[in-house]
Design a protein around this motif. Structure first.
Motif, short mmCIF file in Angstrom:
data_model
loop_
_atom_site.label_atom_id
_atom_site.label_comp_id
_atom_site.label_asym_id
_atom_site.label_seq_id
_atom_site.Cartn_x
_atom_site.Cartn_y
_atom_site.Cartn_z
N THR A 91 -4.30 14.95 -1.91
CA THR A 91 -4.96 13.79 -2.50
C THR A 91 -4.24 13.38 -3.78
N ASN B 190 -2.65 0.71 -4.19
CA ASN B 190 -2.20 -0.62 -3.78
C ASN B 190 -1.55 -1.37 -4.93
N SER C 260 0.83 -1.19 0.00
CA SER C 260 0.00 0.00 0.00
C SER C 260 0.87 1.24 0.00
N ALA D 258 0.18 5.07 0.91
CA ALA D 258 -0.78 6.01 1.46
C ALA D 258 -0.28 7.43 1.30
N ASP E 190 -7.49 2.84 -3.87
CA ASP E 190 -8.51 2.74 -2.83
C ASP E 190 -8.92 4.17 -2.49
N ASN E 191 -10.04 4.62 -3.06
CA ASN E 191 -10.46 6.01 -2.87
C ASN E 191 -10.73 6.33 -1.41
N ALA E 192 -11.35 5.40 -0.70
CA ALA E 192 -11.74 5.65 0.68
C ALA E 192 -10.53 5.90 1.58
N LYS E 193 -9.40 5.25 1.24
CA LYS E 193 -8.21 5.36 2.09
C LYS E 193 -7.16 6.28 1.49
N ASN E 194 -7.41 6.86 0.33
CA ASN E 194 -6.42 7.69 -0.35
C ASN E 194 -5.11 6.92 -0.51
N GLU E 195 -5.23 5.71 -0.99
CA GLU E 195 -4.08 4.82 -1.17
C GLU E 195 -4.05 4.28 -2.59
N SER F 118 -0.58 11.53 2.29
CA SER F 118 -1.02 12.49 3.29
C SER F 118 -0.59 13.88 2.83
#
Length: 124
Positions: free
Chosen positions: A27, A79, A20, A22, A72-77, A24
């Motif tokens: 976006t 993968n 993953s 991620a 993964d839109n929800a996690k701003n990741e 921060s």
């Protein structure tokens, strides 16, 4: 944007891992994200990339059909699902992100932001 890569580990040949990346401090929406790997004594090489504006994906021939890059839109990741792993996949894996990357998607120099790397070891 700051990147944090995770998910590496030790796995037997034929096994799977999911890495993953991620984000921060921003976006990914307008970025290109790439996964690269670097084995000891070798240069950093392109593994997979995704243009997050249109979700187009790119893969190195060595991983096509085995690895899948996704967002993964929800996690701003972003993968990287790695299946059917081989000992030659052993390396430190890095995620990179940058804007306005298209034709240079396979070049590490095109990316302005990098995560710290996560080690993947595949035993035979």
């Amino acid at each position: 944007v700051q990147l944090q890569a995770s998910g590496g580990g030790l796995v037997q040949a034929g096994g799977s891992l999911k890495l993953s990346c991620a984000a921060s401090g921003g976006t990914f929406r307008t970025y290109t994200v790439g996964w690269f790997r670097q084995a000891p004594g070798k240069e950093r090489e392109f593994v997979a990339g995704i243009l997050l504006q249109n979700m187009r994906t790119y893969y190195d021939d060595s991983v096509k059909g085995r690895f899948t890059i996704s967002r993964d839109n929800a996690k701003n990741e972003v993968n990287l699902q790695m299946n059917s792993l081989k000992p030659e996949d052993t390396a430190v894996y890095y995620c990179g992100a940058g804007r306005h990357i298209l034709s240079t998607i396979r070049r590490p120099s095109a990316y302005g932001n990098w995560g710290q790397g996560t080690l993947v070891t595949v035993s035979s």
